[in-house]
Design an enzyme around this catalytic site. Structure first.
Site, short mmCIF file in Angstrom:
data_model
loop_
_atom_site.label_atom_id
_atom_site.label_comp_id
_atom_site.label_asym_id
_atom_site.label_seq_id
_atom_site.Cartn_x
_atom_site.Cartn_y
_atom_site.Cartn_z
N HIS A 6 0.84 -1.20 0.00
CA HIS A 6 0.00 0.00 0.00
C HIS A 6 0.88 1.25 0.00
CE1 HIS A 6 0.87 -0.66 4.28
NE2 HIS A 6 0.70 0.63 4.43
N GLU A 43 -7.22 7.58 10.18
CA GLU A 43 -6.84 7.22 8.82
C GLU A 43 -8.05 6.75 8.04
OE1 GLU A 43 -4.02 3.99 9.12
OE2 GLU A 43 -5.31 2.90 10.50
N HIS A 68 7.18 11.25 -6.60
CA HIS A 68 5.76 11.09 -6.92
C HIS A 68 5.38 9.63 -7.07
CE1 HIS A 68 7.70 11.07 -10.91
NE2 HIS A 68 6.65 10.34 -11.34
N GLU A 117 1.10 11.36 -10.78
CA GLU A 117 1.20 11.32 -12.24
C GLU A 117 0.23 10.26 -12.75
OE1 GLU A 117 4.44 10.10 -15.73
OE2 GLU A 117 4.99 9.87 -13.62
#
Length: 134
Positions: A6, A43, A68, A117
């Site tokens: 994750h 969270e 990124h 992105e």
């Protein structure tokens, strides 16, 4: 090693991040710790494609950088994502210089200085293009 389990993003406002991920990128929220924290802070968990994303309340990066995470999308979907993100007021960045054949990208920052992105190419395409040398 199996791969990535994750990705976790530290954010000031979990609800704002939920809007960004769900409305902007099409993620699905699957968990909110609300008032019962099992980790360092409140969270939320999301699923985007097959990827588990976590967002935790805290102090996000103070500055922007080129570090990124990139998600794979199809070329025809790129403009649809751009429209959705622009509607949320996300900071869309100009694309970097590219050589033909390495795919198209949409770069954008969330509201906490994380760079994302959306990319239409694959590793195999990029390696083949770079091996070509032109």
């Amino acid at each position: 090693m199996k791969g990535i389990s994750h990705l976790t993003f530290i954010v000031r406002d979990l609800d704002r991040m939920a809007t960004f991920l769900c409305e902007g990128l099409g993620a699905r929220e699957v968990y909110d710790s609300a008032h019962r924290n099992f980790s360092l802070s409140r969270e939320k968990f999301f699923v985007l494609g097959d990827t588990w994303l976590a967002a935790m309340e805290g102090e996000p990066p103070a500055e922007r950088s080129y570090q990124h995470v990139a998600f794979a999308v199809s070329e025809p979907d790129l403009s649809r994502y751009r429209d959705r993100l622009e509607a949320l007021g996300v900071d869309i960045r100009p694309p970097r210089e590219r050589v033909e054949g390495e795919g198209l990208s949409l770069y954008f920052y969330d509201f906490d200085n994380h760079l994302f992105e959306l990319h239409t190419g694959t590793l195999e395409q990029r390696l083949a293009r770079y091996a070509d040398g032109r």
